[in-house]
Design a protein around this motif. Structure first.
Motif, PDB file in Angstrom:
ATOM      1  N   ARG A  70       0.857  -1.183   0.000  1.00 26.44           N
ATOM      2  CA  ARG A  70       0.000   0.000   0.000  1.00 26.44           C
ATOM      3  C   ARG A  70       0.892   1.232   0.000  1.00 26.44           C
ATOM      4  O   ARG A  70       1.822   1.335   0.790  1.00 26.44           O
ATOM      5  CB  ARG A  70      -0.896   0.019   1.235  1.00 26.44           C
ATOM      6  CG  ARG A  70      -1.782   1.254   1.274  1.00 26.44           C
ATOM      7  CD  ARG A  70      -2.669   1.230   2.474  1.00 26.44           C
ATOM      8  NE  ARG A  70      -3.466   2.434   2.511  1.00 26.44           N
ATOM      9  CZ  ARG A  70      -4.366   2.674   3.411  1.00 26.44           C
ATOM     10  NH1 ARG A  70      -4.603   1.799   4.353  1.00 26.44           N
ATOM     11  NH2 ARG A  70      -5.035   3.797   3.386  1.00 26.44           N
ATOM     12  N   ASP A  71       0.593   2.157  -0.879  1.00 29.71           N
ATOM     13  CA  ASP A  71       1.320   3.425  -0.952  1.00 29.71           C
ATOM     14  C   ASP A  71       2.830   3.238  -0.976  1.00 29.71           C
ATOM     15  O   ASP A  71       3.574   3.938  -0.288  1.00 29.71           O
ATOM     16  CB  ASP A  71       0.930   4.336   0.222  1.00 29.71           C
ATOM     17  CG  ASP A  71      -0.541   4.713   0.218  1.00 29.71           C
ATOM     18  OD1 ASP A  71      -1.142   4.735  -0.879  1.00 29.71           O
ATOM     19  OD2 ASP A  71      -1.088   4.976   1.305  1.00 29.71           O
TER      20      ASP A  71
ATOM     21  N   MET B 199     -14.949  -6.716   4.517  1.00 32.88           N
ATOM     22  CA  MET B 199     -14.064  -6.964   3.390  1.00 32.88           C
ATOM     23  C   MET B 199     -14.384  -8.328   2.794  1.00 32.88           C
ATOM     24  O   MET B 199     -14.185  -9.341   3.440  1.00 32.88           O
ATOM     25  CB  MET B 199     -12.609  -6.937   3.853  1.00 32.88           C
ATOM     26  CG  MET B 199     -12.186  -5.611   4.391  1.00 32.88           C
ATOM     27  SD  MET B 199     -10.500  -5.701   4.985  1.00 32.88           S
ATOM     28  CE  MET B 199     -10.308  -4.074   5.628  1.00 32.88           C
TER      29      MET B 199
ATOM     30  N   HIS C 136      -4.925  -8.612  -0.061  1.00 36.45           N
ATOM     31  CA  HIS C 136      -5.366  -7.382  -0.720  1.00 36.45           C
ATOM     32  C   HIS C 136      -6.189  -6.530   0.251  1.00 36.45           C
ATOM     33  O   HIS C 136      -6.007  -5.318   0.338  1.00 36.45           O
ATOM     34  CB  HIS C 136      -6.178  -7.690  -1.974  1.00 36.45           C
ATOM     35  CG  HIS C 136      -6.669  -6.466  -2.661  1.00 36.45           C
ATOM     36  ND1 HIS C 136      -5.840  -5.629  -3.371  1.00 36.45           N
ATOM     37  CD2 HIS C 136      -7.909  -5.918  -2.721  1.00 36.45           C
ATOM     38  CE1 HIS C 136      -6.544  -4.610  -3.849  1.00 36.45           C
ATOM     39  NE2 HIS C 136      -7.808  -4.767  -3.462  1.00 36.45           N
ATOM     40  N   ALA C 137      -7.088  -7.185   0.989  1.00 35.66           N
ATOM     41  CA  ALA C 137      -7.937  -6.471   1.939  1.00 35.66           C
ATOM     42  C   ALA C 137      -7.099  -5.798   3.016  1.00 35.66           C
ATOM     43  O   ALA C 137      -7.324  -4.632   3.358  1.00 35.66           O
ATOM     44  CB  ALA C 137      -8.940  -7.431   2.574  1.00 35.66           C
TER      45      ALA C 137
ATOM     46  N   GLN D  48      -5.303  -2.634   1.971  1.00 38.76           N
ATOM     47  CA  GLN D  48      -6.136  -1.443   1.828  1.00 38.76           C
ATOM     48  C   GLN D  48      -6.591  -0.869   3.163  1.00 38.76           C
ATOM     49  O   GLN D  48      -7.192   0.190   3.214  1.00 38.76           O
ATOM     50  CB  GLN D  48      -7.367  -1.778   0.973  1.00 38.76           C
ATOM     51  CG  GLN D  48      -7.030  -2.275  -0.418  1.00 38.76           C
ATOM     52  CD  GLN D  48      -6.127  -1.319  -1.169  1.00 38.76           C
ATOM     53  OE1 GLN D  48      -6.392  -0.128  -1.247  1.00 38.76           O
ATOM     54  NE2 GLN D  48      -5.038  -1.826  -1.716  1.00 38.76           N
ATOM     55  N   SER D  49      -6.304  -1.569   4.252  1.00 37.65           N
ATOM     56  CA  SER D  49      -6.826  -1.173   5.555  1.00 37.65           C
ATOM     57  C   SER D  49      -5.846  -0.310   6.346  1.00 37.65           C
ATOM     58  O   SER D  49      -4.727  -0.723   6.652  1.00 37.65           O
ATOM     59  CB  SER D  49      -7.150  -2.428   6.367  1.00 37.65           C
ATOM     60  OG  SER D  49      -7.400  -2.078   7.701  1.00 37.65           O
ATOM     61  N   ARG D  50      -6.267   0.871   6.719  1.00 39.96           N
ATOM     62  CA  ARG D  50      -5.428   1.749   7.542  1.00 39.96           C
ATOM     63  C   ARG D  50      -5.211   1.143   8.928  1.00 39.96           C
ATOM     64  O   ARG D  50      -4.146   1.296   9.515  1.00 39.96           O
ATOM     65  CB  ARG D  50      -6.067   3.118   7.672  1.00 39.96           C
ATOM     66  CG  ARG D  50      -6.022   3.891   6.387  1.00 39.96           C
ATOM     67  CD  ARG D  50      -6.641   5.239   6.525  1.00 39.96           C
ATOM     68  NE  ARG D  50      -6.752   5.789   5.173  1.00 39.96           N
ATOM     69  CZ  ARG D  50      -7.024   7.028   4.928  1.00 39.96           C
ATOM     70  NH1 ARG D  50      -7.245   7.863   5.895  1.00 39.96           N
ATOM     71  NH2 ARG D  50      -7.090   7.455   3.690  1.00 39.96           N
TER      72      ARG D  50
ATOM     73  N   TRP E  75      -2.335  -1.307   8.819  1.00 42.48           N
ATOM     74  CA  TRP E  75      -1.040  -0.634   8.742  1.00 42.48           C
ATOM     75  C   TRP E  75      -0.683   0.026  10.067  1.00 42.48           C
ATOM     76  O   TRP E  75       0.492   0.122  10.424  1.00 42.48           O
ATOM     77  CB  TRP E  75      -1.010   0.347   7.576  1.00 42.48           C
ATOM     78  CG  TRP E  75      -0.934  -0.396   6.281  1.00 42.48           C
ATOM     79  CD1 TRP E  75      -1.943  -0.593   5.392  1.00 42.48           C
ATOM     80  CD2 TRP E  75       0.198  -1.090   5.748  1.00 42.48           C
ATOM     81  NE1 TRP E  75      -1.507  -1.370   4.350  1.00 42.48           N
ATOM     82  CE2 TRP E  75      -0.200  -1.691   4.534  1.00 42.48           C
ATOM     83  CE3 TRP E  75       1.509  -1.286   6.180  1.00 42.48           C
ATOM     84  CZ2 TRP E  75       0.669  -2.445   3.744  1.00 42.48           C
ATOM     85  CZ3 TRP E  75       2.371  -2.037   5.396  1.00 42.48           C
ATOM     86  CH2 TRP E  75       1.945  -2.604   4.195  1.00 42.48           C
TER      87      TRP E  75
END
Length: 121
Positions: free
Chosen positions: A50-51, A94, A100-101, A104-106, A109
């Protein structure tokens, strides 16, 4: 073969696992150069991105080990029970692939960042 390093959080999470389960979990946790370079696929391992950030996942029965590779060492950021992840994904609604899920989850992270910021053992 890489040296495995636990931070304070992941060491605490592992120590909460019953001893025999700890041994089984850690004995199967082998990170190879072939996997890291993408030359070898192993269904027990995954990559979450992610990012521009990347973290690896090792899945063994009821546990997930989330780790990074830094200066030739495998740094274990978190060790989570699969039920905690299933519950997390259910609450977040989700319905897609686990890696993948999570990517995408803040909230996921944030868990990882807590591990990354914890002192190493």
């Amino acid at each position: 073969m890489h040296q495995i390093v636990f931070n304070e959080i992941s060491a605490s999470e592992v120590s909460a696992i019953p001893t025999l389960e700890q041994l089984e979990l850690i004995s199967g946790f082998r990170v190879t150069e072939e996997f890291l370079s993408g030359k070898e696929e192993d269904p027990a391992f995954g990559v979450i991105e992610r990012d521009g950030r990347r973290i690896f996942r090792y899945r063994s029965k009821d546990y997930r080990i989330y780790f990074t590779v830094e200066e030739g060492s495998v740094v274990v950021q978190r060790v989570l029970h699969a039920d905690s992840l299933k519950d997390f994904m259910f609450r977040a609604n989700m319905g897609i692939h686990e890696d993948h899920a999570l990517g995408q989850s803040r909230s996921f992270w944030s868990l990882i960042e807590a591990g990354e910021n914890a002192p190493r053992k």
